[in-house]
Design an enzyme around this catalytic site. Structure first.
Site, PDB file in Angstrom:
ATOM      1  N   ARG A 237       3.650  11.208  -8.160  1.00 46.78           N
ATOM      2  CA  ARG A 237       3.543  11.109  -9.619  1.00 46.78           C
ATOM      3  C   ARG A 237       2.495  12.057 -10.152  1.00 46.78           C
ATOM      4  O   ARG A 237       1.600  12.508  -9.427  1.00 46.78           O
ATOM      5  CB  ARG A 237       3.208   9.681 -10.026  1.00 46.78           C
ATOM      6  CG  ARG A 237       1.857   9.181  -9.495  1.00 46.78           C
ATOM      7  CD  ARG A 237       1.524   7.831 -10.106  1.00 46.78           C
ATOM      8  NE  ARG A 237       0.318   7.230  -9.563  1.00 46.78           N
ATOM      9  CZ  ARG A 237      -0.920   7.501  -9.977  1.00 46.78           C
ATOM     10  NH1 ARG A 237      -1.123   8.412 -10.920  1.00 46.78           N
ATOM     11  NH2 ARG A 237      -1.966   6.885  -9.429  1.00 46.78           N
ATOM     12  N   SER A 270       5.335   6.288  -5.901  1.00 46.09           N
ATOM     13  CA  SER A 270       4.284   7.068  -5.233  1.00 46.09           C
ATOM     14  C   SER A 270       3.670   6.191  -4.146  1.00 46.09           C
ATOM     15  O   SER A 270       3.928   4.990  -4.075  1.00 46.09           O
ATOM     16  CB  SER A 270       3.213   7.517  -6.235  1.00 46.09           C
ATOM     17  OG  SER A 270       2.630   6.390  -6.879  1.00 46.09           O
ATOM     18  N   ARG A 292       4.823  -2.899  -6.819  1.00 46.76           N
ATOM     19  CA  ARG A 292       5.065  -2.349  -5.489  1.00 46.76           C
ATOM     20  C   ARG A 292       6.498  -2.670  -5.048  1.00 46.76           C
ATOM     21  O   ARG A 292       7.152  -3.548  -5.594  1.00 46.76           O
ATOM     22  CB  ARG A 292       4.040  -2.899  -4.499  1.00 46.76           C
ATOM     23  CG  ARG A 292       2.620  -2.446  -4.821  1.00 46.76           C
ATOM     24  CD  ARG A 292       1.605  -2.988  -3.829  1.00 46.76           C
ATOM     25  NE  ARG A 292       0.271  -2.585  -4.237  1.00 46.76           N
ATOM     26  CZ  ARG A 292      -0.506  -3.299  -5.057  1.00 46.76           C
ATOM     27  NH1 ARG A 292      -0.073  -4.460  -5.531  1.00 46.76           N
ATOM     28  NH2 ARG A 292      -1.697  -2.865  -5.396  1.00 46.76           N
ATOM     29  N   GLY A 321       1.405   2.205   1.098  1.00 46.17           N
ATOM     30  CA  GLY A 321       0.463   2.670   2.105  1.00 46.17           C
ATOM     31  C   GLY A 321       0.732   2.199   3.508  1.00 46.17           C
ATOM     32  O   GLY A 321      -0.199   2.081   4.314  1.00 46.17           O
ATOM     33  N   VAL A 370      -2.923   2.975   4.022  1.00 43.79           N
ATOM     34  CA  VAL A 370      -3.162   4.413   3.789  1.00 43.79           C
ATOM     35  C   VAL A 370      -3.883   5.082   4.969  1.00 43.79           C
ATOM     36  O   VAL A 370      -4.852   5.803   4.799  1.00 43.79           O
ATOM     37  CB  VAL A 370      -3.890   4.672   2.450  1.00 43.79           C
ATOM     38  CG1 VAL A 370      -2.999   4.292   1.290  1.00 43.79           C
ATOM     39  CG2 VAL A 370      -5.225   3.924   2.325  1.00 43.79           C
ATOM     40  N   GLU A 386      -7.789   2.243   4.850  1.00 42.76           N
ATOM     41  CA  GLU A 386      -8.591   1.426   3.938  1.00 42.76           C
ATOM     42  C   GLU A 386      -8.457  -0.040   4.331  1.00 42.76           C
ATOM     43  O   GLU A 386      -7.349  -0.532   4.542  1.00 42.76           O
ATOM     44  CB  GLU A 386      -8.100   1.627   2.501  1.00 42.76           C
ATOM     45  CG  GLU A 386      -8.901   0.864   1.457  1.00 42.76           C
ATOM     46  CD  GLU A 386      -8.387   1.092   0.050  1.00 42.76           C
ATOM     47  OE1 GLU A 386      -8.959   1.918  -0.670  1.00 42.76           O
ATOM     48  OE2 GLU A 386      -7.391   0.444  -0.324  1.00 42.76           O
ATOM     49  N   ASP A 390     -10.961  -0.761  -3.537  1.00 46.74           N
ATOM     50  CA  ASP A 390     -12.111  -0.598  -4.414  1.00 46.74           C
ATOM     51  C   ASP A 390     -11.904  -1.413  -5.694  1.00 46.74           C
ATOM     52  O   ASP A 390     -10.774  -1.537  -6.172  1.00 46.74           O
ATOM     53  CB  ASP A 390     -12.277   0.886  -4.762  1.00 46.74           C
ATOM     54  CG  ASP A 390     -13.633   1.187  -5.357  1.00 46.74           C
ATOM     55  OD1 ASP A 390     -14.547   1.539  -4.594  1.00 46.74           O
ATOM     56  OD2 ASP A 390     -13.793   1.054  -6.588  1.00 46.74           O
TER      57      ASP A 390
END
EC number: 4.8.1.5
Length: 467
Positions: A237, A270, A292, A321, A370, A386, A390
């Site tokens: 994207r 994405s 998702r 991911g 990811v 990850e 975050d």
């Protein structure tokens, strides 16, 4: 020889160290008003049972006991650390222990504070700090002397005009060249739509000439695979969440072709996953405009048609991911993110249009997304990723990790391949592919996001010496 993992948490309190033993046999976790009041461990040392000291102080809120079977062992600990009340230093607020056979002391739940993980092998001892509460916890980890899938990491020299610092891009290999497309330097800001090509003979990057239907968007969260001499890229994207369609790039003619416009193919998305076999390109999961996704679609490069694979079922969660690899005719989905990181593993059988969830064991990596991945023989190799999102979502770095692990898809056993040294630093949102460099097959990884929220521009290769 055991590796000492740094204690996670605050620096207040008395330092304690239980030492190294053959195994951990029992765990005691005492609850306090704000978190973990104390821990105590029992160990096996040959035929002797060693009872460790209490670290912290008991309260009236109870003690949880977790016993490890004699043929099992702890492979990782997940916890949260936080400053609570008027404390000047962090304390441990939550702990969960998991064994090689998948036994868990208690469900892992999202908590306030900072998540941490102690992992990487068989845990054979603990250390930390405590006062009247547990302030920090570290571990000793024992690794097998020689992994079954033996290899090593190398940092590949790079010259020329390359992709530079970026993450959330896609790479694929054709012959002696590695191609890179898409990505970001600043969060949510695509960099360019150049197709970079790295010549493995000269170790030099350049920009591939481009003709035909060049993708109309610069994009991030894009993925790319190769079949023969052709690259295939789907999705990704721009900053306004407009999506790319499905394209091919002929590396012999440098010609782009739009195979499926965005409105005619699988759901635009994405941060999805892609894989390929000799005749099919697979697109799985990712993040759509509204939510998702958990569907798998395949594109037959001979018939030039899409096939919507069967639904994986209600127990299979939406996710982005994830790792996606084709191994011995099956399409494997490994881990991912569905609002939090998950550690389930599934495979799809194209011949039967059927899904199967499997239970893995061994030195299992904790939940993550990811990460870099590759298929090498019957193994799926992963690195980094990850472990906690975050608070600012993709704008921030999240909590990133290192570590190289391999899943044997026949025995379903995980092992850790690296030994805490000579390994790339913690990162996620990397571009990766199965590749061959200097005659060795392995995992190729470029760039990624650093724990500082900077971007990497390095190129690493985990080459397999023996399988």
């Amino acid at each position: 020889m055991a590796q000492k993992l740094v204690a996670q948490g605050g620096e207040t309190g008395d330092v304690w160290d239980d030492g190294v033993y053959d195994n951990v046999t029992k765990v005691y976790v005492g609850q306090g008003q704000y978190g973990i009041a104390f821990v105590k461990f029992e160990y096996a040392n040959g035929s002797e049972v060693v009872v460790g000291d209490e670290h912290g102080e008991k309260t009236e809120l109870g003690v949880e006991e977790f016993e490890i079977d004699s043929d099992d062992y702890i492979v990782y600990v997940e916890g949260y650390r936080e400053k609570v009340s008027d404390m000047t230093s962090e304390m441990i607020t939550f702990l969960s222990f998991k064994t090689s056979k998948g036994k868990t002391s208690q469900p892992i739940v999202k908590k306030p504070g900072v998540k941490f993980v102690l992992h990487g092998g068989k845990i054979v001892g603990f250390h930390g700090r405590s006062t009247d509460v547990l302030h920090s916890l570290g571990a000793y980890v024992s690794l097998p002397s020689t992994p079954k899938l033996l290899g090593n990491w190398i940092k590949v020299e790079q010259n020329g005009e390359g992709p530079g610092l970026r993450c959330s891009h896609g790479i694929a290999q054709v012959g002696n060249k590695i191609y890179s497309f898409g990505g970001e330097l600043i969060p949510n800001q695509p960099i360019d739509k150049h197709l970079y090509v790295f010549d493995l003979e000269t170790r030099t990057w350049s920009i591939a000439p481009a003709t035909g239907d060049v993708p109309h968007l610069s994009c991030l969260g894009v993925r790319m695979v190769s079949v023969g001499s052709t690259l295939y890229t789907f999705g990704g994207r721009d900053f306004s969440r407009q999506y790319n369609g499905f394209y091919s790039f002929d590396t012999t003619t440098n010609e782009w072709k739009l195979l499926t416009p965005v409105e005619e193919g699988p759901t635009p998305r994405s941060f999805h996953s892609m894989a390929a076999d000799e005749e099919n390109v697979y697109v799985f999961g990712g993040v759509g405009a509204m939510d998702r996704i958990k569907t798998l679609d395949s594109y037959n490069i001979v018939d030039k048609t899409w096939f919507h694979c069967s639904n994986p079922g209600d127990s299979f969660s939406i996710r982005g991911g994830a790792g996606l690899e084709v191994v011995q005719g099956k399409v494997w989905i490994v881990y991912g993110f569905n609002g939090c990181e998950v550690d389930d593993v599934h495979f799809y059988d194209p011949a039967e249009d059927k899904w199967t969830q499997v239970e893995t064991f061994g030195v299992k990596p904790n939940e993550r997304s990811v990460f870099a991945s590759a298929a090498i023989g019957k193994h799926i190799v992963i690195f980094g990723g990850e472990i906690a999102m975050d608070p600012r979502a993709h704008v921030g770095p999240g909590q990133l990790i290192d570590g190289t692990f391999a899943l044997d898809t026949e025995t379903l056993q995980w092992e850790r391949l690296d030994k805490f040294e000579g390994t790339p630093s913690s990162r996620g949102w990397t571009a990766s592919t199965t590749g061959t460099i200097d005659g060795k097959k392995g995992l190729v990884m470029h760039g990624g996001k650093a724990p500082t929220n900077d971007r990497f521009d390095d190129l690493f290769f985990y080459g397999i010496d023996s399988v």
